[in-house]
Write a protein that holds these residues in place. Structure first.
Motif, PDB file in Angstrom:
ATOM      1  N   LEU A 173      -8.824   5.314  -9.529  1.00  0.00           N
ATOM      2  CA  LEU A 173      -9.528   4.673  -8.421  1.00  0.00           C
ATOM      3  C   LEU A 173      -8.998   3.251  -8.271  1.00  0.00           C
ATOM      4  N   ARG A 174      -8.680   2.854  -7.040  1.00  0.00           N
ATOM      5  CA  ARG A 174      -8.069   1.544  -6.800  1.00  0.00           C
ATOM      6  C   ARG A 174      -8.495   1.018  -5.438  1.00  0.00           C
ATOM      7  N   THR A 175      -8.639  -0.296  -5.334  1.00  0.00           N
ATOM      8  CA  THR A 175      -8.920  -0.940  -4.052  1.00  0.00           C
ATOM      9  C   THR A 175      -7.640  -1.590  -3.544  1.00  0.00           C
ATOM     10  N   VAL A 176      -7.219  -1.211  -2.337  1.00  0.00           N
ATOM     11  CA  VAL A 176      -5.990  -1.726  -1.730  1.00  0.00           C
ATOM     12  C   VAL A 176      -6.347  -2.330  -0.381  1.00  0.00           C
ATOM     13  N   ASN A 177      -6.153  -3.658  -0.255  1.00  0.00           N
ATOM     14  CA  ASN A 177      -6.491  -4.369   0.985  1.00  0.00           C
ATOM     15  C   ASN A 177      -7.931  -4.102   1.415  1.00  0.00           C
ATOM     16  N   GLY A 178      -8.832  -4.099   0.428  1.00  0.00           N
ATOM     17  CA  GLY A 178     -10.243  -3.902   0.717  1.00  0.00           C
ATOM     18  C   GLY A 178     -10.649  -2.456   0.913  1.00  0.00           C
ATOM     19  N   ARG A 179      -9.702  -1.531   0.850  1.00  0.00           N
ATOM     20  CA  ARG A 179      -9.998  -0.111   1.054  1.00  0.00           C
ATOM     21  C   ARG A 179      -9.954   0.624  -0.270  1.00  0.00           C
ATOM     22  N   LYS A 180     -10.999   1.388  -0.566  1.00  0.00           N
ATOM     23  CA  LYS A 180     -11.048   2.149  -1.809  1.00  0.00           C
ATOM     24  C   LYS A 180     -10.185   3.396  -1.671  1.00  0.00           C
ATOM     25  N   MET A 181      -9.341   3.623  -2.676  1.00  0.00           N
ATOM     26  CA  MET A 181      -8.434   4.764  -2.662  1.00  0.00           C
ATOM     27  C   MET A 181      -8.504   5.483  -4.003  1.00  0.00           C
ATOM     28  N   ALA A 182      -8.129   6.758  -3.995  1.00  0.00           N
ATOM     29  CA  ALA A 182      -8.142   7.560  -5.219  1.00  0.00           C
ATOM     30  C   ALA A 182      -6.886   8.417  -5.266  1.00  0.00           C
ATOM     31  N   ASN A 203      -8.081  -3.930 -12.609  1.00  0.00           N
ATOM     32  CA  ASN A 203      -9.234  -3.466 -11.842  1.00  0.00           C
ATOM     33  C   ASN A 203      -9.166  -1.990 -11.462  1.00  0.00           C
ATOM     34  N   ASP A 204      -8.125  -1.272 -11.893  1.00  0.00           N
ATOM     35  CA  ASP A 204      -8.116   0.179 -11.705  1.00  0.00           C
ATOM     36  C   ASP A 204      -9.220   0.812 -12.547  1.00  0.00           C
TER      37      ASP A 204
END
Length: 236
Positions: A173-182, A203-204
């Motif tokens: 799970l990661r936040t990229v440019n304010g967007r949560k991604m998996a 922060n991953d």
């Protein structure tokens, strides 16, 4: 009844072991066969690409001002991400690299206090650059992220996979440019070189899934002697 137990036990065992295929060369992997020797790595293969470490709250840093020992010191970033130094007061360190913070300190000192300041900043210990590892690992928790951290190394930091880990159900799970991604990964495939071991960043969150089949297999193995015992008594 005894034959049924044996059949069920065999079925569970086969389902746990099925699906493994021999390694074959692909665009992502070169398989060396017939006992050929793997070539040695190049010097560039032994170092990871630059992955900047960012300073965060409660990190400990060393600030050195060349030829000004009165300003050189070890300090801890406060909870709001700031540091305090004589002459220049507080500076926001949060989210900066060591080089960027050094430039900020130099800018604050230049002209008014120190002529041509030369500042070096080193991160001595970091509590903000961590990855959270959860799920079916031996020791879930928070672990420091290094420049060479990958998914397999992160799991190794948590003492490896637990008994009921589902190797094809590992999520980053990661936040990229304010967007949560998996991202979904297969540990067994990575171990076999089918695709690259993905990089882990601060922060991953890594979550290793649970395998109901493994639990069923364990439970059935533990119950098998109990199920067979009445049959053995009857035969005797």
């Amino acid at each position: 009844m005894r034959n049924l137990c044996a059949v069920l036990l065999l079925a569970v065992a086969l389902s746990a072991c099925a699906g493994r295929e021999p390694l074959r060369s692909s665009s992502q992997l070169t398989v060396i066969e017939n006992e050929a020797t793997l070539p040695p790595p190049d010097r560039n293969d032994l170092t990871a690409g630059d992955r900047p470490s960012l300073i965060g709250p409660l990190d400990t840093i060393q600030v050195d001002v060349f030829n000004v020992p009165e300003l050189s010191r070890e300090m801890q970033v406060d909870a709001s991400g700031r540091i305090s130094m004589p002459l220049i007061g507080t500076i926001d360190a949060r989210g900066k690299t060591a080089g960027e913070l050094a430039e900020a300190v130099e800018s604050a000192l230049r002209g008014r206090y120190v002529r041509n300041p030369d500042v070096t900043v080193n991160i001595k210990s970091s509590v903000s650059q961590v990855v959270a590892i959860d799920g079916q690992v031996i020791e879930p928790g928070l672990y420091p992220v290094t420049n060479q951290m990958t998914l397999l190394r992160a799991i190794a930091s948590a003492k490896g996979l637990a008994e009921f880990a589902k190797q094809d159900d590992v999520v980053i799970l990661r936040t990229v440019n304010g967007r949560k991604m998996a991202g979904l990964y297969n540990i067994d495939a990575i171990r076999r070189g089918v695709y690259d071991d993905p990089a882990i960043f601060a922060n991953d969150v890594v979550v290793v899934g649970d395998s109901p089949q493994r639990r069923l297999f364990r439970d059935f193995v533990s119950l098998a002697p109990l199920l067979a015992a009445p049959l053995i008594a009857i035969v005797q």
